[in-house]
Design an enzyme around this catalytic site. Structure first.
Site: not given
Ligand code: GLU
Ligand code: ZN
Length: 510
Positions: A259-261, A273
């Protein structure tokens, strides 16, 4: 219509600026870039910013910054322009509107006047009846009279794709072959929203065509909407570019989708990221090498390769469509390797922002700092990430009076007591006053001779000195550290340590 690399490809990376660039996005861009370079084609950057609610201006900078960091310069796109500009979709609204209208004129799309309230109650009813929810095509069959009526009332409308009610849609994915979907499973998706802006479906298809894109590489999550895209493209009478849906990247547990997190796996935080990787001190070359092998493989026998080699060998057909795990340990290993390959001056430049931030010393001061030049080769052998360097040399940037010892034990040599350790420190100081030149090598020789002369083990003699100058049990090699500090500063620290030990160490022994 596959292109095996014999003619120049036009490949686009088309991010939506709705958040920071994550590793999955960067991998897509990397494969785009590799394919463009391999075929002597063009790598196009297109900004898909038609979702104004989710638009985040900061993320645009983050995207461009991430691409540049990895060395993926675009041949056409924002800032540099190109023959098919503008490359920002919010600046191309007129084009999408024309195409939506054309689709209406050809009977492949229609205006839908349904209010949000009607859509909500429709969904509610579908749910209650146990049916799957989706637009019921209410407006597709309005009479001309009814349409005129809605228009004259000034009703707001969206434009929807009129999906054929029967038959199948077939599209091709380079890695998966032909995929067939029954049209009755598809929805009359929105092409143009009430605010006049297109949805992704319409905008991306129009732009891929007008920008003469030959290959579309995108995340696997778009596989499900590919039939809609095929229908749009067919309806306008165009041809599909080559579609390559890239495998999902898994988090380090190998289970969930990245996920982006940040993910917590086994109690450890993992980065996701791109800017986090930058801030942690991964080198672009290492990341390039690493990511190239996520979903594709350069050669099972060769882990390390250059950009040129990757371009030379890259092929779309060899991309593995099954989900790819992200082996973080390999990234660390590669990064250490690339760090060790840097010249000392390149490593110094790469370290400056990290050291400056972590040690609180200005970059200008660090550039002219002699200590750092001595310590760089020592750091180079020991770190896997640039942000680890400060931990190895922070002691060298403390004030000699500010060095704090965790306790007298640190300054006491093995098998010695405090008084004997004070003697060791004094002998060391004596020796350091005299040794010439003040180099690691000469100091090392002098220390060894002295230890012999005193009849103590080298470790018992060196230990207190190491503790004295660094305040730590583990530090870079002692003699390089002493050389880095310089004679004055080293003597100062030993003096400080002697005073400390005399005050606190009376009953301790090592
Ligand atoms: N704007 C889409 C996204 O950011 C691009 C998908 C595509 O490459 O077509 O996911
Ligand atoms: Zn409607």
């Amino acid at each position: 219509m596959t292109n095996n690399g014999d003619s120049p490809a036009r490949v686009r990376f088309a991010p939506s600026p709705t958040g920071h660039l994550h590793l999955g996005g960067l991998r897509t861009a990397l494969f785009d870039w590799l394919w463009a370079r391999k075929t002597n084609g063009q790598f196009v950057l297109r900004i898909e910013d038609t979702d104004r609610k989710r638009f985040d201006p900061e993320s645009l900078e983050s995207l461009k910054n991430g691409l540049r960091w990895l060395g993926l310069e675009w041949d056409e796109g924002p800032e540099i322009g190109g023959p098919f500009g503008p490359y920002v979709q919010s600046q191309r609204q007129e084009i999408y509107r024309e195409h939506a209208q054309e689709l209406i004129d050809r009977g492949h799309a229609y205006r839908c006047y349904c209010t949000p309230e009607r859509l909500a109650s429709m969904r509610e009813e579908q749910r209650r009846a146990g049916k799957s929810t989706g637009y019921d095509r209410h407006c597709r069959f309005l009479s001309d009279e009814e349409k005129r009526q809605r228009e004259s009332e000034g009703a707001k409308s969206v434009i929807r794709l009129a999906v054929p009610l029967e038959g199948v849609t077939v599209f091709n994915d380079l890695l998966r072959g032909d995929i067939e979907v029954e049209n009755r499973q598809l929805q009359d998706d929105v092409l143009l929203k009430a605010d006049g802006l297109p949805t992704y479906h319409l905008a991306a298809m129009v732009d891929d065509k007008l920008m003469e894109i030959t290959h579309v590489l995108r995340g696997e999550e778009w596989l499900a909407t590919a039939p809609i895209h095929k229908l749009i493209v067919d309806a306008i009478g165009w041809e599909m570019p080559v579609l390559v849906h890239l495998p999902v990247i898994l988090d380090p547990s190998g289970k969930g989708k990245m996920s982006k997190r940040k993910k917590l796996v086994a109690g450890k935080e993992f980065l996701a990221l791109v800017h986090e990787f930058q801030d942690s001190g991964y080198l672009p070359d290492a990341m390039f090498n690493f990511l190239t092998n996520v979903g594709w493989n350069f050669d099972p026998e060769q882990e390390v390769f250059s950009r040129e080699e990757a371009i030379e060998r890259f092929s779309l057909e060899e991309i593995n469509p099954s989900a790819a795990a992200l082996p973080y340990e390999k990234l660390d290993w590669l990064n250490g390797l690339y760090i060790r390959e840097l010249t000392p001056s390149a490593l110094k430049s790469a370290l400056l922002p990290f050291l400056s931030r972590q040690l609180g010393v200005s970059e200008t001061d660090l550039i002219s700092d002699r200590k750092l030049d001595v310590l760089i080769p020592v750091i180079q052998e020991r770190i896997k990430r640039l942000d680890e360097a400060a931990g190895w040399i922070d002691w060298a940037y403390q004030d000699s009076d500010a060095i704090s010892y965790p306790g007298p034990k640190l300054l006491i040599g093995r098998k010695l007591d405090a008084a004997q350790s004070v003697d060791m420190l004094r002998s060391g100081a004596q020796l350091l006053t005299e040794v010439e030149p003040f180099s690691a090598k000469a100091i090392h020789v002098a220390f060894r001779e002295k230890a012999e002369e005193l009849g103590v083990k080298a470790g018992s003699f060196f230990g207190p000195v190491r503790g004295a100058i660094s305040g730590k049990k583990v530090s870079p090699p002692l003699f390089e550290s002493i050389e880095a500090l310089g004679r004055q500063e080293t003597l100062q620290r030993i003096k400080h340590a002697v005073a400390y030990l005399e005050a606190h160490g009376a009953t301790e022994s090592g």
